[in-house]
Scaffold this active site. Structure first.
Site, mmCIF file in Angstrom:
data_model
loop_
_atom_site.group_PDB
_atom_site.id
_atom_site.type_symbol
_atom_site.label_atom_id
_atom_site.label_comp_id
_atom_site.label_asym_id
_atom_site.label_seq_id
_atom_site.Cartn_x
_atom_site.Cartn_y
_atom_site.Cartn_z
ATOM 1 N N CYS A 8 -4.750 1.128 2.047
ATOM 2 C CA CYS A 8 -3.271 0.602 1.888
ATOM 3 C C CYS A 8 -2.728 1.067 0.541
ATOM 4 O O CYS A 8 -3.387 1.854 -0.114
ATOM 5 C CB CYS A 8 -3.109 -0.761 2.210
ATOM 6 S SG CYS A 8 -3.771 -1.821 0.843
ATOM 7 N N ASN A 11 -4.700 -1.939 -2.408
ATOM 8 C CA ASN A 11 -5.879 -2.473 -2.006
ATOM 9 C C ASN A 11 -5.840 -3.881 -2.573
ATOM 10 O O ASN A 11 -7.223 -4.319 -2.937
ATOM 11 C CB ASN A 11 -6.909 -1.575 -2.611
ATOM 12 C CG ASN A 11 -8.301 -2.005 -2.344
ATOM 13 O OD1 ASN A 11 -9.298 -1.949 -3.170
ATOM 14 N ND2 ASN A 11 -8.378 -2.340 -0.986
ATOM 15 N N CYS A 13 -3.948 -6.399 -0.390
ATOM 16 C CA CYS A 13 -3.670 -7.278 0.903
ATOM 17 C C CYS A 13 -4.107 -6.730 2.031
ATOM 18 O O CYS A 13 -4.954 -7.302 2.655
ATOM 19 C CB CYS A 13 -2.031 -7.394 0.904
ATOM 20 S SG CYS A 13 -1.117 -8.023 -0.350
ATOM 21 N N ARG A 14 -3.495 -5.789 2.763
ATOM 22 C CA ARG A 14 -3.880 -5.282 4.102
ATOM 23 C C ARG A 14 -5.280 -4.479 4.273
ATOM 24 O O ARG A 14 -6.149 -4.993 4.893
ATOM 25 C CB ARG A 14 -3.058 -4.139 4.516
ATOM 26 C CG ARG A 14 -1.457 -4.858 4.757
ATOM 27 C CD ARG A 14 -0.531 -3.725 4.772
ATOM 28 N NE ARG A 14 -0.113 -3.089 3.810
ATOM 29 C CZ ARG A 14 0.818 -1.930 3.746
ATOM 30 N NH1 ARG A 14 1.315 -1.538 4.666
ATOM 31 N NH2 ARG A 14 0.934 -1.493 2.455
ATOM 32 N N SER A 15 -5.796 -3.671 3.122
ATOM 33 C CA SER A 15 -6.951 -3.135 3.339
ATOM 34 C C SER A 15 -8.244 -4.029 2.806
ATOM 35 O O SER A 15 -9.139 -3.933 3.643
ATOM 36 C CB SER A 15 -7.065 -1.516 2.470
ATOM 37 O OG SER A 15 -6.826 -1.858 1.085
ATOM 38 N N ASP A 125 3.432 -4.694 5.141
ATOM 39 C CA ASP A 125 3.078 -5.114 3.971
ATOM 40 C C ASP A 125 3.510 -6.511 3.706
ATOM 41 O O ASP A 125 4.853 -6.577 3.645
ATOM 42 C CB ASP A 125 3.487 -4.117 2.782
ATOM 43 C CG ASP A 125 2.794 -4.607 1.648
ATOM 44 O OD1 ASP A 125 2.138 -5.505 1.242
ATOM 45 O OD2 ASP A 125 3.019 -3.621 0.561
#
Length: 162
Positions: A8, A11, A13-15, A125
């Site tokens: 993401c 690095n 939140c999402r990934s 996000d």
């Protein structure tokens, strides 16, 4: 050994959420000897930092612990080392395409292609939104991670080979 990298922006939140959820699925399936996972960001905004506290809290409520993870930026060697590099949205995918040597472009994938039931191309996000965004992201990531596991897990041996 199959190695999967989630990417993401920063690095945090999402990934890392995808990495944690995918790691939990790998462990539940007893596939730690066959599949490894990691996460990275396209930018170096948060290198060395832990995941966002809201991501950590939302994941913990679902039994996934992200607290040991630290942000890093995607590196040139990742394109050779990993078998599947999964972008969390189309912008990340385009950035990866621009960085990726042509002989490794077949390894790039868009996360939501593994969760077609959501009928969207991006994992949004949640960083600038409210807490509900983290829950929605987790729903999407759990579905996509399951789809990725189905793609990369070793095939069972036919009955006659056991």
């Amino acid at each position: 050994m199959v190695k999967v990298l989630f990417i993401c922006t920063g690095n945090i939140c999402r990934s890392p959420t995808a990495e944690g959820v995918f790691r939990a699925l790998i462990q539940a399936a007893g596939l730690e000897a066959h599949i490894q996972t990691d996460s990275a960001g396209t930018h170096d905004y948060h290198v060395g930092h832990p995941p966002d506290s809201r991501s950590v809290a939302a994941a913990l409520l679902r039994g996934v612990d992200l607290r040991g993870l630290r942000a890093r930026r995607v590196a040139p060697e990742d394109f050779e080392e990993f078998d599947l590099l999964v972008a969390m949205d189309p912008t990340h995918y385009r950035i990866l395409e621009s960085l990726c040597p042509i002989e490794h472009r077949h390894k790039l994938a868009l996360f939501m292609d593994f969760a077609p039931q959501f009928a969207r191309r991006d994992v949004p996000d949640p960083y600038y939104g409210d807490g509900d965004g983290f829950e929605m992201v987790l729903d999407m990531i759990e579905a996509g991670a399951q789809g990725i596991l189905e793609r990369v897990q070793p095939s069972p041996l036919p009955q006659a080979c056991r």
